[in-house]
Structures are given as structure tokens and as C-alpha cells.
Design an enzyme around this catalytic site. Structure first.
Site, PDB file in Angstrom:
ATOM      1  CG  HIS A 170      43.359  48.726  35.050  1.00 59.32           C
ATOM      2  ND1 HIS A 170      43.793  49.172  36.285  1.00 59.32           N
ATOM      3  CD2 HIS A 170      42.357  47.854  35.327  1.00 59.32           C
ATOM      4  CE1 HIS A 170      43.087  48.609  37.243  1.00 59.32           C
ATOM      5  NE2 HIS A 170      42.195  47.803  36.686  1.00 59.32           N
ATOM      6  CD  GLU A 171      40.050  46.294  32.644  1.00 57.26           C
ATOM      7  OE1 GLU A 171      40.125  45.125  33.065  1.00 57.26           O
ATOM      8  OE2 GLU A 171      39.564  47.225  33.317  1.00 57.26           O
ATOM      9  CG  HIS A 210      42.667  42.802  35.605  1.00 59.79           C
ATOM     10  ND1 HIS A 210      42.866  42.407  36.906  1.00 59.79           N
ATOM     11  CD2 HIS A 210      42.115  44.038  35.678  1.00 59.79           C
ATOM     12  CE1 HIS A 210      42.452  43.357  37.732  1.00 59.79           C
ATOM     13  NE2 HIS A 210      42.008  44.358  37.014  1.00 59.79           N
ATOM     14  CD  GLU A 220      42.688  46.658  40.419  1.00 61.41           C
ATOM     15  OE1 GLU A 220      42.736  47.815  39.949  1.00 61.41           O
ATOM     16  OE2 GLU A 220      41.988  45.745  39.913  1.00 61.41           O
TER      17      GLU A 220
END
Length: 508
Positions: free
Chosen positions: A271-272, A275, A301
């Protein structure tokens, strides 16, 4: 000093000033990153003073009359004749931020920064003890300051709009509510069918012993494989996972490890990484300017949710990574088939923690937070009644009730840091992600075949071209329209969730 009569000279001076302000902001970001990773608890008060001073300096520089004069000198010139040109985008978005910032007194900005540091430390302590009462006075202080911000910025219909707009330009409480209402019914219906299917994922596989050191090594390998450049980034640990962009060549990610549960850290890192890939793909030559910044948190996101879920939870991804996982965790994965693993990592069931929830129920967690923070901001809900209201909605939307505050209203860091209006961007990101991914399939070709071979470069290249390199050239809605030819809609996300539900649970 008189304003340059030559618009190009005015623009060059503006660029120089904006880049210096960006450097000041990056210094503040380093302090914030350190606060969440390595800072000793005893330094909280001093860090609050440091953050407060940096916020005041940055605000004073950005709201100076001189900056306003430079913006005006350029926006009235032929340099902005092309509305989609780099200069026009930089001036348009700088004007937008300048007009908002000049409405905020420096004293309020400074106080918000100071209180947010202290509040985050209070939240961290209260969460460890699962004691909401200890954190509640700080939440009251944050809300008091955010209400002042709303009054300074101004709003037409709802004070919440004044905060939401800084995270997701163009969206309002009304538009968000309409988006959520379009999702709520189909999601609740789908969750009900899944629960009633009688099929249960072998979640026990994920709850075996996964040594933290091996998790970190494996997560780093995955992040590097999908494109994260560790020469220009880091991965550390923190209470709440996050990613921060400190400037060109410096993107920091964090996660947290649970040796009794594999999915939390690994999918948190993916997830990170989503980003971080966005941050690493922004135009470095536009640093400090809107063209070198992300367009919105919803679009940001979309990148994290795409890599976490649409890529990281796909069968194709694990066709490539399963042998590496078996080597990293030989005891935990002994006898585990690819089918069982795929089912486990795509388990759908109501859960307490947003960051650990599945794709299907995730948006219900976001809906809950949107409703509560809006009610808190409008004084429709007292902070004293927050735990009860939280638990009531958890029961209503997910059919479960938190046993304590740590797994209830204290689980997220956002409110302690003043990030009210932030939560809706998570659901907008899910919608954008599904729509972008559907288009990437059409444009790039056999994504699943590429993933199975460990080739993630085609998708990353497509994202670099279509999204990352664009910075703030377009608004979020313009961007999705340019890429997909359609406005934002729940169709792609619901189709994706139903396909997976049909495959795993025999329902749609």
C-alpha cells in the site's frame, strides 16, 4: 522591491520563492517523520515547538503580499494562455492555495501545528492503554481549531467542505455522501451474500508464525520488484504505517510487523509502496511547484490501493511471489497450496480494524468515519459520545462491536493530527483505482501474464505516463475523464469485487 514588469521575470522569482518554501516544508516533514519513527517520548514538547515554528515561517513566507503580487503579474499575462500548460497549472494551483492560506492567521496555523504534535503523542499513549478518556481533551482541542479554520476559510453549505476541499479539490460533503450512497447498498448486499455462502477462507494460514525479520526482507523484495527505488527511499517501522515525500530523491515509508499475522505488514508495505511510486514518479524538475505535486489524496490513494489490492492480491502476483514466500517462511507455508493462499489473502469478513479490512468491507469503515467526523465538526456529536456512536455504527454497518477503544475509535491517527476531511479520499481512491486499472488492461494488454512473470514495469510505465508525470496539471475529475473517457463511477469497483466474490464464494 518593485514587482518585475516582465511576466517571465515575475514567474522566475515566484518559482524561486515557492521552491524555498517547499524546502522549509520538507524540513518540517523530516521532523514529523522522525516523530513517528525514532524520536524519544521525552522530546514531544520540544518537537511541538519546532513544528510550530516551522509552520509559522512557512505560512508567513507563502502568504506574503509579495507572493500575491508575483502571482497576479503572471496570471494576467500571455504565459498562461494555454490553460493546460505547465505555467498555467502552476499559477492556477498556487493562486488557489494562496487565497486559502491568506485567510488563515499565522497564530492559528502555528497553534494547530503545536497542538497536532502533542495530540498525536497523546493519541499514541491512549491507544496503547485503550483509554479514550485520556485522548478526548486533545480531540476537543483539535476540533476547536479546525472549526476556526473552517470559519476563516469560509464555506457555502457545510463547514466540512472547507476541510475536504484541501484534500480533494472540487468534492463536497454532498458529493461524497452521494458517492457513498451509491456504494452502500450494493456493498451491504454483496457482504450479506458472502457471509451467507457458507464458504470460509483458511485465514489460519496467515496467523502462523512469520518472523518479523523475514517479513521485512520479503516486503522489501516485493517493493523493489514492483519499482520502488531504495536508493531514493527508506522503509522503517511506526505505530501507524505511512508514506511521506521529503523531496526529490527522498521518499520514506513505514509499516508495523505482527509475527502472528502475515497480511498486516506485507500488504501495508505494498500500500505504502503505491504512494511512494507516485511520489518517485513526480517531475523532479517541477519540485516545489504544483506540476511537481500530486493532484489529490484520492488520486494518491488510487495508487496505493491499486498496488495493494488489484495487483498484490491477484493470482498472477502470487504465481511469481509464492516460491519466494515459501523460501522466506518454510514452516508457516509448509503444505499450503496457491489456491488456499489466494483464498486466505482475499478473505471477506467484517473486521474491527480499517487498515486490516478486506476490499469489500473497507468502504463501510470509511463511511463510518466520514459520518462521525462530520458530525463532530458540526457539533452534532459530542466527543464524550464518540465511542458509543462508533460502536453503534460498527454494529449497524458491519455487524460487530469493538471490545475496547484501541480497536474502536482510537485505531486511526488521522484525527489526532488534524486530518479531518481526509477519510473520504480512501473510498474515492478505491473508485479511481478500479477505473484506472480497467483502462490499463485495455491499453497495456495482458497484465496478469506480466505479473506472473514478475514484470511490473509495463503497468508502472503506464501509471508514470498517465498519472505520475502529470502532477497537478489536471483536476482529479479531469484526469479520470482524460484517461478513461468516463467520469468517476462505482461501476468498475463493484464489477471487480463481484468477480472475485464469484470466484471465491460463488456469489455475485
Amino acid at each position: 522591491m518593485p514587482t518585475p514588469t516582465d511576466p517571465r521575470q515575475a514567474y522566475l522569482e515566484l518559482v524561486k520563492e515557492l521552491r524555498e518554501i517547499a524546502v522549509i516544508g520538507s524540513i518540517a516533514s523530516v521532523l514529523s517523520w522522525d516523530e513517528q519513527t525514532y524520536m524519544p517520548p521525552g522530546a514531544t514538547d520540544h518537537r511541538a515547538n519546532q513544528a510550530s515554528l516551522m509552520a509559522r515561517i512557512s505560512h508567513e513566507r507563502f502568504t506574503s503580499p509579495r507572493l500575491g503580487e508575483l502571482i497576479a503579474a503572471v496570471e494576467q499575462s500571455p504565459l498562461v494562455a494555454d490553460p493546460q500548460g505547465d505555467i498555467a497549472a502552476n499559477i492556477r494551483e498556487t493562486r488557489r492555495d494562496y487565497d486559502r492560506s491568506t485567510k488563515l492567521p499565522a497564530s492559528l496555523v502555528e497553534e494547530m501545528s503545536r497542538v497536532e504534535v502533542l495530540s498525536q503523542q497523546a493519541w499514541s499513549d491512549a491507544r496503547k492503554k485503550s483509554d479514550y478518556a485520556e485522548f478526548r481533551p486533545w480531540l476537543d482541542k483539535v476540533l476547536h481549531l479546525k472549526r476556526q479554520e473552517c470559519q476563516c476559510v469560509g464555506f457555502k453549505d457545510d463547514p466540512y467542505d472547507a476541510l475536504l476541499d484541501q484534500y480533494e479539490p472540487g468534492e463536497t460533503a454532498t458529493s461524497v455522501r452521494a458517492t457513498f450512497e451509491a456504494l452502500r447498498g450494493p456493498l451491504v448486499d454483496l457482504v450479506g451474500k458472502i457471509v451467507g455462502s457458507g464458504r470460509v477462507a483458511p485465514l489460519e494460514i496467515l496467523q502462523r508464525n512469520y518472523p518479523a525479520a523475514a517479513q521485512e526482507k520479503f516486503a522489501r523484495e516485493a517493493a523493489r520488484a514492483v519499482g520502488f527505488n531504495f536508493n531514493e527511499g527508506r522503509l522503517d517501522t511506526s505505530v501507524h504505517p505511512f508514506c511521506t515525500h521529503l523531496g526529490p530523491g527522498d521518499v520514506r515509508m513505514t509499516t508495523r510487523y505482527d509475527e502472528a499475522y502475515f497480511a498486516d505488514a506485507f500488504f501495508g508495505v505494498l500500500h505504502e509502496t503505491g504512494h511512494a511510486l507516485y511520489n518517485q514518479g513526480l517531475p523532479k524538475d517541477q519540485y516545489g511547484l504544483p506540476r511537481g505535486d500530486d493532484v489529490s489524496l484520492g488520486i494518491h490513494e488510487s495508487q496505493s490501493r491499486m498496488w495493494e489490492n488489484l495487483v498484490g492480491r491477484s493470482r498472477a502476483f502470487w504465481k511469481h511471489f509464492m516460491p519466494q514466500a515459501r523460501a522466506a517462511f518454510p514452516q508457516a507455508l509448509a503444505g499450503v497450496t496457491e489456491d488456499a493462499w489466494y483464498f486466505a489473502i482475499n478473505d471477506v469478513r467484517p473486521s474491527l480494524i480499517r487498515t486490516e479490512s478486506d476490499e469489500t468491507t473497507y468502504n463501510l469503515h470509511v463511511l463510518l468515519r466520514f459520518e462521525l467526523e462530520r458530525a463532530l465538526l458540526r457539533n452534532d456529536l459530542s466527543t464524550n459520545d464518540l465511542p458509543g456512536a462508533w460502536n453503534e455504527r460498527m454494529e449497524k454497518y458491519l455487524g460487530i462491536e469493538p471490545p475496547d477503544d484501541a480497536r474502536g475509535c482510537l485505531q486511526d491517527i488521522h484525527w489526532s493530527g488534524g486530518a479531518i476531511g481526509y477519510f473520504p479520499t480512501y473510498t474515492l481512491g478505491n473508485l479511481y483505482a478500479a477505473q484506472f486499472f480497467e483502462q490499463a488492461r485495455k491499453d497495456v494488454g495482458d497484465l496478469e501474464g506480466q505479473f506472473a512473470r514478475g514484470d511490473f514495469a509495463p503497468l508502472l510505465g503506464w501509471l508514470r505516463e498517465k498519472i505520475h508525470s502529470q502532477g497537478m496539471k489536471y483536476t482529479p475529475r479531469q484526469l479520470v475523464m482524460r484517461i478513461t473517457g468516463q467520469d468517476l463511477a462505482p461501476t468498475a469497483l463493484l464489477a471487480h469485487l463481484r468477480r472475485k466474490a464469484g470466484e471465491l464464494y460463488g456469489v455475485s
